[in-house]
Design an enzyme around this catalytic site. Structure first.
Site, PDB file in Angstrom:
ATOM      1  N   HIS A 232       0.802  -1.229   0.000  1.00  0.00           N
ATOM      2  CA  HIS A 232       0.000   0.000   0.000  1.00  0.00           C
ATOM      3  C   HIS A 232       0.841   1.289   0.000  1.00  0.00           C
ATOM      4  CE1 HIS A 232      -3.444  -2.546   1.124  1.00  0.00           C
ATOM      5  NE2 HIS A 232      -2.682  -3.057   2.059  1.00  0.00           N
TER       6      HIS A 232
HETATM    7  O1  RIB Z   1      -4.779  -0.241   5.048  1.00  0.00           O
HETATM    8  C1  RIB Z   1      -3.398  -0.262   4.751  1.00  0.00           C
HETATM    9  C2  RIB Z   1      -2.641   0.676   5.621  1.00  0.00           C
HETATM   10  O2  RIB Z   1      -2.762   0.264   6.977  1.00  0.00           O
HETATM   11  C3  RIB Z   1      -1.133   0.687   5.325  1.00  0.00           C
HETATM   12  O3  RIB Z   1      -0.620   1.959   5.596  1.00  0.00           O
HETATM   13  C4  RIB Z   1      -0.580  -0.311   6.302  1.00  0.00           C
HETATM   14  O4  RIB Z   1       0.785  -0.024   6.662  1.00  0.00           O
HETATM   15  C5  RIB Z   1      -1.469  -0.084   7.480  1.00  0.00           C
HETATM   16  O5  RIB Z   1      -0.942   1.030   8.184  1.00  0.00           O
END
Ligand code: RIB
Ligand code: CA
Length: 303
Positions: A232
């Protein structure tokens, strides 16, 4: 000289790669790293930021920030990131120190810059509240969070927003240029076996990243049934590096704060139903191949 950025994060396996991408890509000038409790406790995510910077020879200032959300109890994601928050590889003792100032003060001191946020938005909301004049000194807030579709912590809420929805509402309502990079796009950044092999071939730092991705892949498979884990946070960094990597559209975004079943949902009005002026750019597409080329290239440069 690259684009000045500060990365506010909660390492976290994908945050770790975001740090490396921000430090290793020549398009950016990483001024500092700030940490916020979300994936794990503040103590653990800060230690993890130090570990990653030490492993990669990154010597920017690191400052710890908020240990809990603005109003709500902290909810960590140890089911994904493990007990340490960065389970998988064994890291040596960190040598990069933590500066003796709160993350909000370091952010304030390092502006003007682009703020990239890949954890809960607590620190960013506190910055805007403590120093309202900084709204003019933040070039842009590019955040990994939310979704134009389904969530990953509840049916309609993404984890970063859900941990501190009040902070997210402050950010989206701040008037600062905001770009939201949500799950609808980050779920295209899958760490396939080919990507892992490319990382392993880079040398010691690449092998550490590969070990991180193997652990991340195991938990994502167990929790969500993904064949390969979505990385992500680096997608938000990639948007700043080269906006053509991440296609965005203008839209009005609001955070649900009172929904019984939808708390923390990002209500993205892509079709203008509500007649409200857009307050954000919202990611809708990713150039996957060029994205991975930038990630691998940055780690190769560092390690
Ligand atoms: O939903 C994904 C996010 O939540 C990313 O930033 C992961 O590191 C968690 O923090
Ligand atoms: Ca994160």
């Amino acid at each position: 000289m690259g684009i000045p950025v500060v990365l506010d994060c909660d390492p976290g396996h994908d945050d770790a790669i975001a740090i490396l991408l921000a430090a290793g890509d020549p398009a950016l000038d990483l001024l500092g790293v700030t940490t916020v409790a979300a994936n794990q406790t503040l103590e653990k995510v800060t230690l993890n930021a130090r570990r990653v910077c030490t492993a990669a020879g990154i010597t920017v200032p690191i400052a710890a920030g908020s240990a809990k959300p603005l109003l709500r109890p902290l909810r960590i994601a140890d089911d994904i990131h493990g007990e340490s928050g960065l389970d998988g590889p064994v890291f040596g003792p960190p040598t990069v120190p933590v500066v003796d100032e709160h993350a909000v003060e370091l952010l304030h001191r390092l502006l003007p810059a682009t703020v990239i946020a890949t954890g809960a938005l607590t620190n960013v909301a506190l910055l805007l509240t403590r120093y309202p004049e900084d709204a003019e000194r933040i070039t842009e807030i590019v955040l990994m969070g939310g979704s134009t579709g389904r969530g990953n912590i509840t049916p309609y809420a993404e984890a970063n927003i859900h941990v501190d929805p009040e902070a997210a509402a402050i950010v989206f309502g701040s008037g600062v240029p905001v770009t939201m990079v949500g799950l609808n796009v980050t779920h295209q950044a899958l760490v396939t076996p080919d990507v892992v092999a490319r990382l392993e071939a880079l040398g010691p730092l690449g092998r550490t990243c590969a070990e991180l991705m193997v652990f991340f892949g195991e938990t994502y498979r167990a929790m969500f049934g993904f064949a390969a884990p979505p990385l992500h946070d680096p997608v938000a960094v990639a948007r700043v590096i080269d906006p053509t990597l991440v296609e965005c559209v203008d839209a009005h975004v609001q955070v649900e704060l009172t929904g019984t079943h939808t708390l923390g949902a990002t209500v993205v009005d892509l079709d203008g139903y509500r007649g409200l002026a857009p307050n954000a750019k919202v990611a809708v597409g990713l150039d996957v191949d060029r994205f991975w080329d930038r990630v691998v290239g940055a780690i190769a440069r560092l390690g």
